[in-house]
Design a protein around this motif. Structure first.
Motif, PDB file in Angstrom:
ATOM      1  N   PHE A  78     -18.235 -10.065 -37.165  1.00  0.00           N
ATOM      2  CA  PHE A  78     -17.764 -10.501 -36.061  1.00  0.00           C
ATOM      3  C   PHE A  78     -17.462  -9.459 -34.987  1.00  0.00           C
ATOM      4  N   ASN A  79     -17.571 -10.119 -33.691  1.00  0.00           N
ATOM      5  CA  ASN A  79     -16.972  -9.320 -32.594  1.00  0.00           C
ATOM      6  C   ASN A  79     -15.617  -9.802 -32.183  1.00  0.00           C
ATOM      7  N   ASP A  80     -14.663  -8.762 -31.880  1.00  0.00           N
ATOM      8  CA  ASP A  80     -13.461  -9.171 -31.318  1.00  0.00           C
ATOM      9  C   ASP A  80     -13.017  -8.282 -30.142  1.00  0.00           C
ATOM     10  N   SER A  81     -12.729  -8.956 -29.160  1.00  0.00           N
ATOM     11  CA  SER A  81     -12.502  -8.466 -27.823  1.00  0.00           C
ATOM     12  C   SER A  81     -11.287  -9.142 -27.423  1.00  0.00           C
ATOM     13  N   LYS A  82     -10.655  -8.835 -26.312  1.00  0.00           N
ATOM     14  CA  LYS A  82      -9.808  -9.501 -25.585  1.00  0.00           C
ATOM     15  C   LYS A  82      -9.808 -10.746 -25.244  1.00  0.00           C
ATOM     16  N   TYR A  83     -11.370 -11.437 -25.121  1.00  0.00           N
ATOM     17  CA  TYR A  83     -11.451 -12.636 -24.799  1.00  0.00           C
ATOM     18  C   TYR A  83     -11.502 -13.523 -26.098  1.00  0.00           C
ATOM     19  N   GLY A  84     -11.293 -13.216 -27.297  1.00  0.00           N
ATOM     20  CA  GLY A  84     -11.589 -13.964 -28.604  1.00  0.00           C
ATOM     21  C   GLY A  84     -12.478 -13.062 -29.412  1.00  0.00           C
ATOM     22  N   ILE A  85     -12.712 -13.939 -30.782  1.00  0.00           N
ATOM     23  CA  ILE A  85     -13.693 -13.496 -31.429  1.00  0.00           C
ATOM     24  C   ILE A  85     -14.947 -14.288 -31.415  1.00  0.00           C
ATOM     25  N   ASP A  86     -16.112 -13.626 -31.545  1.00  0.00           N
ATOM     26  CA  ASP A  86     -17.222 -14.468 -31.487  1.00  0.00           C
ATOM     27  C   ASP A  86     -18.399 -13.806 -32.349  1.00  0.00           C
ATOM     28  N   ASP A  87     -19.671 -14.509 -32.352  1.00  0.00           N
ATOM     29  CA  ASP A  87     -20.708 -14.114 -33.267  1.00  0.00           C
ATOM     30  C   ASP A  87     -20.095 -13.543 -34.542  1.00  0.00           C
ATOM     31  N   THR A  88     -19.626 -14.632 -35.111  1.00  0.00           N
ATOM     32  CA  THR A  88     -19.134 -14.591 -36.677  1.00  0.00           C
ATOM     33  C   THR A  88     -20.031 -15.349 -37.467  1.00  0.00           C
ATOM     34  N   ILE A  89     -20.102 -14.481 -38.656  1.00  0.00           N
ATOM     35  CA  ILE A  89     -21.384 -14.738 -39.394  1.00  0.00           C
ATOM     36  C   ILE A  89     -20.979 -14.566 -40.822  1.00  0.00           C
ATOM     37  N   LEU A  90     -20.934 -15.300 -41.797  1.00  0.00           N
ATOM     38  CA  LEU A  90     -20.818 -14.952 -43.341  1.00  0.00           C
ATOM     39  C   LEU A  90     -22.105 -14.657 -43.789  1.00  0.00           C
ATOM     40  N   HIS A  91     -22.458 -13.507 -44.248  1.00  0.00           N
ATOM     41  CA  HIS A  91     -23.870 -13.434 -44.928  1.00  0.00           C
ATOM     42  C   HIS A  91     -23.644 -13.124 -46.487  1.00  0.00           C
ATOM     43  N   HIS A  92     -24.581 -13.751 -46.991  1.00  0.00           N
ATOM     44  CA  HIS A  92     -24.618 -13.690 -48.487  1.00  0.00           C
ATOM     45  C   HIS A  92     -25.819 -12.693 -48.851  1.00  0.00           C
ATOM     46  N   LYS A  93     -25.578 -12.224 -49.980  1.00  0.00           N
ATOM     47  CA  LYS A  93     -26.639 -11.212 -50.560  1.00  0.00           C
ATOM     48  C   LYS A  93     -28.210 -12.128 -51.011  1.00  0.00           C
ATOM     49  N   ASP A  94     -28.090 -13.360 -50.859  1.00  0.00           N
ATOM     50  CA  ASP A  94     -29.373 -14.027 -51.385  1.00  0.00           C
ATOM     51  C   ASP A  94     -29.970 -14.313 -49.893  1.00  0.00           C
ATOM     52  N   GLY A  95     -29.662 -13.625 -48.687  1.00  0.00           N
ATOM     53  CA  GLY A  95     -30.114 -13.942 -47.427  1.00  0.00           C
ATOM     54  C   GLY A  95     -29.535 -15.151 -46.724  1.00  0.00           C
ATOM     55  N   GLU A  96     -28.773 -15.936 -47.258  1.00  0.00           N
ATOM     56  CA  GLU A  96     -28.158 -17.067 -46.366  1.00  0.00           C
ATOM     57  C   GLU A  96     -27.017 -16.475 -45.395  1.00  0.00           C
ATOM     58  N   GLU A  97     -27.251 -17.004 -44.026  1.00  0.00           N
ATOM     59  CA  GLU A  97     -26.161 -16.721 -43.173  1.00  0.00           C
ATOM     60  C   GLU A  97     -25.592 -17.902 -42.401  1.00  0.00           C
ATOM     61  N   VAL A  98     -24.382 -17.913 -42.659  1.00  0.00           N
ATOM     62  CA  VAL A  98     -23.458 -18.998 -42.267  1.00  0.00           C
ATOM     63  C   VAL A  98     -22.728 -18.913 -40.947  1.00  0.00           C
ATOM     64  N   PRO A  99     -23.349 -19.491 -39.960  1.00  0.00           N
ATOM     65  CA  PRO A  99     -22.493 -19.068 -38.524  1.00  0.00           C
ATOM     66  C   PRO A  99     -21.303 -19.884 -38.516  1.00  0.00           C
ATOM     67  N   LEU A 100     -20.149 -19.257 -38.049  1.00  0.00           N
ATOM     68  CA  LEU A 100     -18.842 -19.723 -37.993  1.00  0.00           C
ATOM     69  C   LEU A 100     -18.351 -20.152 -36.748  1.00  0.00           C
ATOM     70  N   TYR A 101     -17.428 -20.957 -36.668  1.00  0.00           N
ATOM     71  CA  TYR A 101     -16.613 -21.364 -35.358  1.00  0.00           C
ATOM     72  C   TYR A 101     -15.123 -20.882 -35.740  1.00  0.00           C
ATOM     73  N   CYS A 102     -14.519 -20.038 -34.880  1.00  0.00           N
ATOM     74  CA  CYS A 102     -13.356 -19.595 -35.308  1.00  0.00           C
ATOM     75  C   CYS A 102     -12.404 -20.350 -34.217  1.00  0.00           C
ATOM     76  N   ILE A 103     -11.027 -20.585 -34.634  1.00  0.00           N
ATOM     77  CA  ILE A 103      -9.883 -20.713 -33.840  1.00  0.00           C
ATOM     78  C   ILE A 103      -8.632 -19.969 -34.253  1.00  0.00           C
ATOM     79  N   VAL A 104      -7.662 -19.899 -33.319  1.00  0.00           N
ATOM     80  CA  VAL A 104      -6.566 -18.966 -33.648  1.00  0.00           C
ATOM     81  C   VAL A 104      -5.451 -19.973 -33.923  1.00  0.00           C
ATOM     82  N   ASN A 105      -4.580 -19.424 -35.091  1.00  0.00           N
ATOM     83  CA  ASN A 105      -3.524 -20.207 -35.423  1.00  0.00           C
ATOM     84  C   ASN A 105      -2.412 -19.463 -35.046  1.00  0.00           C
ATOM     85  N   GLY A 106      -1.338 -20.233 -34.410  1.00  0.00           N
ATOM     86  CA  GLY A 106      -0.119 -19.564 -34.117  1.00  0.00           C
ATOM     87  C   GLY A 106       0.216 -18.983 -32.768  1.00  0.00           C
ATOM     88  N   THR A 107       0.955 -18.164 -32.456  1.00  0.00           N
ATOM     89  CA  THR A 107       1.298 -17.731 -31.184  1.00  0.00           C
ATOM     90  C   THR A 107       0.543 -16.487 -30.741  1.00  0.00           C
TER      91      THR A 107
END
Length: 132
Positions: A78-107
């Motif tokens: 993932f990329n983490d900047s002052k604007y938030g987290i983006d380009d988040t991907i969970l990569h599996h060794k078998d080649g599967e890539e799962v794009p993720l949508y992230c939100i912030v929990n808390g303050t």
């Protein structure tokens, strides 16, 4: 009145997008510990929460991070900047890539993130990138 009923019916069908929901959804990622620690877990295909090694900062220029599972079969990026987290991907060794949508929990001070696969029905529709 019809619009109000439609909105009410639509909201009844929506699944909650909470941290607990992410913990129960395969291919989700959940930040744990303190925000500065960059510690994450992921939920495997069987619904079991697995720890990831501490995330490595790959580049101070684009704030890109990589966290790998201890056995090397899964990697979270993932990329983490002052604007938030983006380009988040969970990569599996078998080649599967799962794009993720992230939100912030808390303050702002305690802003741990959690992410669901973009394909999950509880994730809001994502804008399609322009190609012009």
């Amino acid at each position: 009145m019809l619009a109000l009923l439609t909105l009410t019916a639509a909201s009844c069908n929506e699944r909650p997008f909470t941290r607990d929901y992410a913990r129960s959804t395969p291919n989700s990622a959940i930040q744990v510990g303190e925000k500065r620690d960059k510690l994450w877990e992921y939920v495997d295909r069987n619904g079991v929460s697995r720890k990831l090694n501490t995330c490595e900062d790959l580049s101070p220029w684009n704030v890109a991070y990589r966290c790998t599972s201890p056995d090397g079969t899964v990697m979270l990026t993932f990329n983490d900047s002052k604007y938030g987290i983006d380009d988040t991907i969970l990569h599996h060794k078998d080649g599967e890539e799962v794009p993720l949508y992230c939100i912030v929990n808390g303050t702002w001070e305690d802003s741990l993130r959690f992410c669901l696969p973009v394909s999950d029905p509880s994730v809001p529709p994502q804008p399609v990138p322009r190609r012009d």
